[in-house]
Write an enzyme that holds these catalytic residues in place. Structure first.
Site, short mmCIF file in Angstrom:
data_model
loop_
_atom_site.label_atom_id
_atom_site.label_comp_id
_atom_site.label_asym_id
_atom_site.label_seq_id
_atom_site.Cartn_x
_atom_site.Cartn_y
_atom_site.Cartn_z
CB CYS A 358 -1.03 -0.07 1.04
SG CYS A 358 -0.87 -1.23 2.33
NE ARG A 387 1.57 -9.40 4.78
CZ ARG A 387 0.40 -9.22 4.63
NH1 ARG A 387 -0.66 -9.92 5.23
NH2 ARG A 387 -0.10 -8.33 3.91
CD GLN A 405 -0.91 -8.56 -0.04
OE1 GLN A 405 -0.17 -7.60 -0.08
NE2 GLN A 405 -1.68 -9.05 0.92
CG ASP A 407 -2.40 -5.36 -2.68
OD1 ASP A 407 -3.46 -5.10 -2.31
OD2 ASP A 407 -1.11 -5.03 -1.86
CG HIS A 409 -3.85 -0.12 -2.49
ND1 HIS A 409 -2.67 -0.99 -2.75
CD2 HIS A 409 -3.75 -0.54 -1.12
CE1 HIS A 409 -2.33 -1.68 -1.93
NE2 HIS A 409 -3.15 -1.57 -1.06
CE LYS A 490 -9.33 -8.39 8.30
NZ LYS A 490 -8.30 -9.30 8.23
CG HIS A 536 -5.81 -1.05 1.69
ND1 HIS A 536 -4.39 -1.06 1.84
CD2 HIS A 536 -6.21 -0.02 2.28
CE1 HIS A 536 -4.32 0.01 2.61
NE2 HIS A 536 -5.30 0.62 2.79
#
Length: 662
Positions: A358, A387, A405, A407, A409, A490, A536
């Site tokens: 992000c 992670r 991911q 991912d 945004h 979320k 996100h």
RNA sequence: GCCCGAGUAGCUCAGUCGGCAGAGCAGCUGUCUUGUAAACAGCCGGUCGCAGGUUCGAUUCCUGUCUCGGGCUCCA
């Protein structure tokens, strides 16, 4: 003679003598029901069959055919487990033993920190069967909390339960029962316990089956460690897991399901199908993708990219590390540090591997002045993050320490957010369905009580936007209070796989905080600067986990559009080798993934090998095929083979499979 | 990270109460040339996870460590 009248679930009434119990009612209705009865509900509260009924009550007899009955069966079996362990290990004490999905567990502390090993379970199980054979009644008793403390004088965990729940301030027992203790005892200064022999009692709110003889279709499964009251700072207890069912048949079916699940284990299939491996040299949670695994991955990623292109997402790309200052600005070092790899120091600066994408996307947004006309801006990246998962949490592809991911945004004006979220939910479901998932569990997670940033008003607004999108989608969802990310609430969407297990994949998060922290702005129609909201969204969640779920969902038998090898071509004899090569070449040219298995081994053996690799199609070519430009088609899951199929027809069939995602 | 358990050939697993380590499958070579789920023969293959300790001798016993599995906690 005085009588009472009670109402049954079907609305009918029954009249019984005063003092009659729920068990008497069951017997009055019929001997079959009396035999099957485990507990009853009286005015919707679950009670033992032994309780006397009162005039005017609504009573239902509960059998193992219902969830409540099965739960009771499991709970009572847990008690028998505790009884067996306490008898077999003098000096042992017991903590809690609730029913859970498919079974039950019970937590124990053995004297001098002794442990129970898997092979001792058989002996425990044998003792349990003796207790069941003895058909001991479960007798309910109620006493004051003070008396309870005396009864359980030798059992500190039981005493703690009584002290924390039954004696909680306010006397309503609503103290901290968000945890497992609440199931043990109702609170209110009174406790109940059950006695099923001279030597065994257990603290419990009940209800229980009438006697141990009602139990029996169970199996002890495993021993594990578990913290007392789920707290890593508390003592670690020995937990014994078991499964229990209403009938021998149900138990057998359950064990069969477990065996099936094991066959689908993605770690096993990854090796058997040569998809990927986890060399120990890399460290926990890190995998290498072999050619066949990478082939499927590329198809997954290509499909994802295509759908994002169609959805007006802009592809972006960002590095894997960044200066620590970035993570200070974003708040990750404050709120996410324990999941991050430690800093790398070089050239007087400190860098961190990225745990999320992000902040990078926020900086891309910030690289230019944005107008309300530009919004929403949807950025998309297959971004690999790292992670530091606890070593004990790592699990194949499902929990790894490095993952990619899909991912996105989305930067939007606040007023655009609700519509954007609503269309996101539809987008997510559409992509998941394309991979063969059709059963979902959604969850709305709200503000974490401790670790979070931002004002209540913004959290409320964001939560409301998510809630309305869920309502509009028609998906059923549950609420997870306090389960949100540190920067916003979320939606999580879990998929159910082919054998009903649930996996968390998609997440949609609304964030007012990062735009604030990074000072993101756009110029509105009014000429003033406004702060956008950031959404996100990870759809598959992580490509790795998604692939793991796909492997297990399909049991390794990927549909043709995903299969790393769609067809293996088997020449009957070496003389057919040239024709096989021609078939391979023609199918490859059409974009199909095919291979030839030369005739060095007998045909049957090569067919078997292809079947074990779960290939969608095996093509056998012999004299007839060479003469007529045909192939023999043996489809996975089909019955037998089809001879003399023209190559064009087969190619069309494969193309149609791919098109339809079969 | 914590609790429990396990690491023996590429894979699945035997075995050694401390004395030169075994099978099946896979792989390789040869023979066989095959029409729908395992041809035949031979061969190769192991510092018994790693490091210390005890011992005349350790894969075996002890300690530490790494990795894996089942849980706990956490999570995409």
């Amino acid at each position: 003679m005085a009588e009472i009248t009670v109402t049954l679930p079907d609305g009918s009434t029954r009249t019984l003598p005063v003092g009659a119990t729920a068990g008497d009612l069951a017997a009055d209705i019929g001997p079959g029901l009396a035999k099957a009865a485990l507990i009853a509900t009286v005015d919707d509260a679950e009670v033992d069959l032994g309780v006397p009924l009162a005039d005017g009550q609504k009573v239902a007899i509960v059998t193992a055919g219902s969830d409540a009955g099965l739960t009771t069966l499991r709970h009572s079996t847990a008690h028998v487990l505790a009884q067996a362990v306490l008898e077999m290990y003098p000096g042992a004490t017991y903590a809690v033993g609730p029913p859970i999905q498919d079974g039950f567990y019970y937590d124990f502390a053995l004297p001098d920190g002794a442990t129970i090993s898997d092979d001792q379970l058989e002996a425990v199980e044998a003792r349990m069967r003796e207790i069941i054979e003895a058909d001991q009644p479960f007798e309910r008793h109620e006493v004051s909390a003070g008396e309870g403390l005396e009864l359980f004088a030798d059992h500190p965990y039981k005493r703690e339960i009584i002290e924390t729940v039954a004696m909680a301030p306010g006397g309503d027992g609503a103290g901290q029962p968000a945890d497992e203790l609440a199931d043990e005892v109702a609170g209110g200064g009174q406790i109940s316990y059950y006695r099923n022999s001279d030597s065994f009692i257990d603290l419990c709110r009940g209800p229980h089956v009438p006697s141990t003889g009602r139990l029996g279709h169970f199996k002890l499964m495993s021993v594990a460690g578990a913290y007392w009251r789920r707290d890593a700072h508390r003592p670690s207890l020995q937990r014994i897991y078991g499964t229990a069912w209403a009938s021998r048949k149900d138990l057998a079916a359950h064990l069969h399901r477990l065996a099936e699940a094991d066959k689908r284990d993605h770690r096993r299939l990854a090796r058997e199908l040569d998809l990927l491996s986890w060399p120990t040299e890399l460290g926990p949670g890190l995998a290498v993708w072999h050619p066949k695994g990478a082939a499927v991955r590329r198809i997954i990623e290509d499909y994802s990219r295509r759908r994002h292109d169609e959805g007006d997402y802009l592809p972006v790309a960002t590095p894997h590390i960044a200066r620590s200052e970035l993570w200070e600005t974003s708040g990750h070092l404050d709120f996410y540090r324990e999941s991050m790899y430690p800093p790398m120091k070089l050239d007087g600066a400190s860098y961190h591997l990225k745990p999320m994408n992000c902040p990078f996307h926020a900086l891309i947004y910030k690289s230019a002045q944005r107008s309300y006309r530009d919004l929403p801006i949807r950025m998309f990246e297959l971004g690999t993050v790292y992670r530091y998962e606890l070593s004990g949490a790592v699990h194949g592809l499902m929990r790894s320490r490095g993952f990619t991911q899909d991912d996105s945004h989305i930067f939007a004006a606040r007023e655009q957010a609700p519509a954007e979220i609503a269309s996101l939910v539809a987008f997510v479901l559409s992509v998941l369905r394309a991979f063969g998932f059709d059963s979902f569990d959604a969850r709305l997670s709200t503000r974490p009580p401790e670790k979070s940033i931002g004002g209540d008003a913004e959290w409320d607004m964001a939560t409301e936007a998510l809630r309305s999108a869920l309502e509009a989608s028609g998906l059923e969802y549950e609420l997870d209070e306090g389960g949100g990310a540190f920067y916003g609430p979320k939606i999580d969407i879990d998929v159910r796989d082919a054998i009903g297990r649930s996996w968390q994949l998609s997440t949609i998060q609304v964030d007012f905080q990062l735009p604030e922290r990074f000072g993101l702005e756009y110029v509105g129609a009014d000429g003033n600067r406004h702060r956008p909201v950031m959404i996100h969204r990870a759809l598959m969640g992580s490509i790795e986990r998604f692939f793991g779920v796909l492997i297990e969902h399909y049991g390794g038998a990927f549909p043709a559009w995903l299969a790393p090898v769609q067809a293996s071509i088997l020449p009957v004899a070496a003389t057919h080798s040239d024709y096989a090569a021609e078939v391979e070449s023609r199918l490859s040219q059409q974009g199909f993934r095919v291979q030839v298995a030369e005739a060095q081994e007998p045909l049957g053996r090569r067919i078997r090998a292809a079947k074990l690799q779960k290939l969608p199609y095996v093509l056998v070519v012999g004299d007839d095929d060479v003469a007529h430009a045909t192939v023999g088609v043996n489809a996975r899951g089909g019955d037998g083979d089809e001879r003399g199929v023209s190559l064009e027809d087969f190619a069309a069939r494969l193309a149609s499979d791919v098109e339809a995602h079969r």
